[in-house]
Design an enzyme around this catalytic site. Structure first.
Site, PDB file in Angstrom:
ATOM      1  N   CYS A 366       0.883  -1.174   0.000  1.00 57.74           N
ATOM      2  CA  CYS A 366       0.000   0.000   0.000  1.00 57.74           C
ATOM      3  C   CYS A 366       0.913   1.214   0.000  1.00 57.74           C
ATOM      4  O   CYS A 366       1.563   1.508   1.003  1.00 57.74           O
ATOM      5  CB  CYS A 366      -0.914   0.026   1.216  1.00 57.74           C
ATOM      6  SG  CYS A 366      -1.904   1.556   1.319  1.00 57.74           S
ATOM      7  N   CYS A 369      -0.521   4.468   2.535  1.00 55.50           N
ATOM      8  CA  CYS A 369      -0.240   4.399   3.975  1.00 55.50           C
ATOM      9  C   CYS A 369       0.066   2.953   4.356  1.00 55.50           C
ATOM     10  O   CYS A 369       1.212   2.541   4.355  1.00 55.50           O
ATOM     11  CB  CYS A 369      -1.380   4.977   4.801  1.00 55.50           C
ATOM     12  SG  CYS A 369      -3.005   4.292   4.428  1.00 55.50           S
ATOM     13  N   SER A 370      -0.976   2.172   4.651  1.00 56.86           N
ATOM     14  CA  SER A 370      -0.723   0.763   4.998  1.00 56.86           C
ATOM     15  C   SER A 370      -2.004  -0.049   4.927  1.00 56.86           C
ATOM     16  O   SER A 370      -2.242  -0.905   5.767  1.00 56.86           O
ATOM     17  CB  SER A 370      -0.134   0.664   6.399  1.00 56.86           C
ATOM     18  OG  SER A 370      -1.084   1.120   7.343  1.00 56.86           O
ATOM     19  N   CYS A 371      -2.844   0.222   3.939  1.00 55.76           N
ATOM     20  CA  CYS A 371      -4.084  -0.528   3.791  1.00 55.76           C
ATOM     21  C   CYS A 371      -3.759  -2.016   3.701  1.00 55.76           C
ATOM     22  O   CYS A 371      -2.881  -2.433   2.939  1.00 55.76           O
ATOM     23  CB  CYS A 371      -4.825  -0.066   2.543  1.00 55.76           C
ATOM     24  SG  CYS A 371      -5.324   1.674   2.622  1.00 55.76           S
TER      25      CYS A 371
END
Length: 465
Positions: A366, A369-371
């Site tokens: 991702c 961000c950090s999906c």
């Protein structure tokens, strides 16, 4: 195992977000926009993943009126004064230095008032008028707010009981007004005595001991972790350590050096820790949430990490060709067949499964961000949220896999990178290892790990003796 790679405060931030979303006090889309858009380039680069989420939660709660700026300031230990306020005290006034607040005890980036004078009584020698207060800037301010500053004189024999020099020796310290308060019985310079200072400090210590302890859960978790550590090292009994747990031999050093080593080993305090504790303090005080509710949320998130949901999907696809086809076409519906909810607790998202073959290797990232499909894979590892992984996975995925994860792919295998988003999450269906024909479902599951479903590893047979 559930908390591996994540500190307790980071798990608290995650749980707080889930809890507030469930109470409809926050909106997932608003939070995501704040995580990405509310930071300058410098702050975004220097603050960690959970630091940014903690700040986003705080600003969102202030924006929607759930908490007030003043409440947040107070919880963070900043006694906010009006800009350029007039001095309350004058030369000759006998004042007591207030003790540290629980929320600000020995906090970084800094406190302007040294801890050795907390609770001490001194006399005003000079008033400097309003002066820019860097401590206020360090807590939350956008600029140096001007607050009254005083030169306070303390008797050295009172500050250091072991001092055996002349009684006339003084120590002068510049202190901002927010740290000062009148003594209980007034008095003058001549009334300063060791007994009066000790009485003041005892009273302050009593006030601190009766204050709410925001770190109770953290202390319990730390104690439990230490017990496991001691058992693992074969010394579950209490003893004075002559060594550090990083392997450094400290037995020959004086106690002061050993203590300094312990302090230095703690590293810099993350800004998100300060913010999250302040938000939790305000919300529990307002009875918006309870610590028990937060604990249950942490427990629920940890439980997700402990459940092997992803491996169940992968192994069923390996063993059932028709299920595999349904999983690739509609992962959510196929997962539901096994009683698995393929969406995150914080938002409705779609899950897509991509299959690796002998010609294509899939990698998930991702870049925003950090999906990440938490409900399937558990909490994301710290490296998944790192800037290096997010950048290199797109620019040079093959080099990233080899240099960071030791996965060297044949030159004729294509690397396909899939960028997750707020609405779509990916997992990899890795290739089934040759030689596993006839294996049971349980045995096959042992080959499927989080990393193989992200694509930074491939399932491999255990080494034969």
């Amino acid at each position: 195992a559930a908390a591996a790679g994540h500190s307790f405060w980071e798990r608290q931030v995650h749980a707080l977000m889930v809890l507030l979303l469930s109470l409809q006090l926050l909106a997932a889309d608003d939070l995501r926009e704040r995580v990405v858009g509310d930071f300058s380039a410098g702050h975004f680069a220097s603050w960690g993943y959970y630091d940014r989420w903690a700040a986003a939660i705080a600003t969102a709660l202030v924006a929607n009126g759930s908490i007030q700026d003043s409440e947040l300031d107070e919880a963070m230990g900043a006694k906010v004064l009006a800009e350029a306020s007039q001095p309350r005290f004058g030369v000759g006034d006998l004042l007591c230095v207030r003790c540290d607040l629980l929320a600000s005890r020995w906090r970084k980036p800094h406190l302007q008032t040294p801890g050795n004078i907390f609770g001490a009584v001194g006399v005003v020698r000079k008033s400097h008028g309003p002066v820019g207060d860097p401590e206020f800037l360090a807590f939350r301010g956008d600029a140096y707010a001007a607050h009254p500053l005083y030169s306070i004189c303390f008797k050295q024999r009172i500050l250091w009981t072991e001092y055996d020099g002349p009684d006339s020796t003084d120590v002068n310290v510049d202190i901002f007004e927010s740290w000062l308060e009148p003594t209980e019985d007034g008095g003058s310079d001549e009334s300063i005595s060791a007994s009066s200072v000790q009485t003041s400090r005892k009273r302050k210590a009593t006030e601190r001991s009766s204050a709410p302890k925001m770190r109770t859960l953290k202390q319990i978790a730390t104690t439990f972790a230490q017990e496991l550590h001691d058992q693992g090292h074969g010394h579950g009994h209490g003893h004075e350590h002559g060594h550090a747990h990083d392997g450094t031999d400290l037995s020959h050093l004086p106690r002061s050096d050993i203590e300094q080593h312990a302090v230095s080993s703690e590293g810099m305090e993350a800004p998100g820790l300060r913010i999250s504790e302040a938000v939790i303090s305000v919300l529990t005080k307002k009875e918006t949430i309870t610590l028990e509710g937060l604990r249950r949320a942490i427990e629920a998130i940890d439980a997700v990490s402990m459940e092997a949901l992803g491996p169940r999907l992968v192994v069923r696809a390996w063993m059932d060709a028709e299920f595999r086809q349904r999983l690739l076409e509609n992962a959510g519906a196929a997962a539901a067949e096994l009683g698995i909810t393929a969406t995150n607790a914080t938002s409705e998202v779609a899950l897509r499964v991509v299959e690796s073959t002998d010609r294509v290797h899939n990698l998930v990232v991702c870049t925003l961000c950090s999906c990440y499909p938490v409900s399937i894979l558990g909490l994301s590892p710290p490296w998944y949220k790192s800037r290096e992984y997010r950048a290199r996975a797109i620019r040079e995925p093959r080099a990233l896999l080899q240099e960071s994860f030791g996965l060297e792919l044949p030159a004729d295998v294509e690397v396909a990178v899939h960028d997750s988003s707020t609405d779509l999450r990916y997992i990899v269906l890795p290739r089934r290892p040759v030689g596993t024909e006839g294996w049971s479902e349980e045995r096959l599951r042992s080959l499927v790990t989080r990393d193989t479903m992200i694509g930074v590893a491939v399932p491999a047979l255990p080494n034969e003796p």
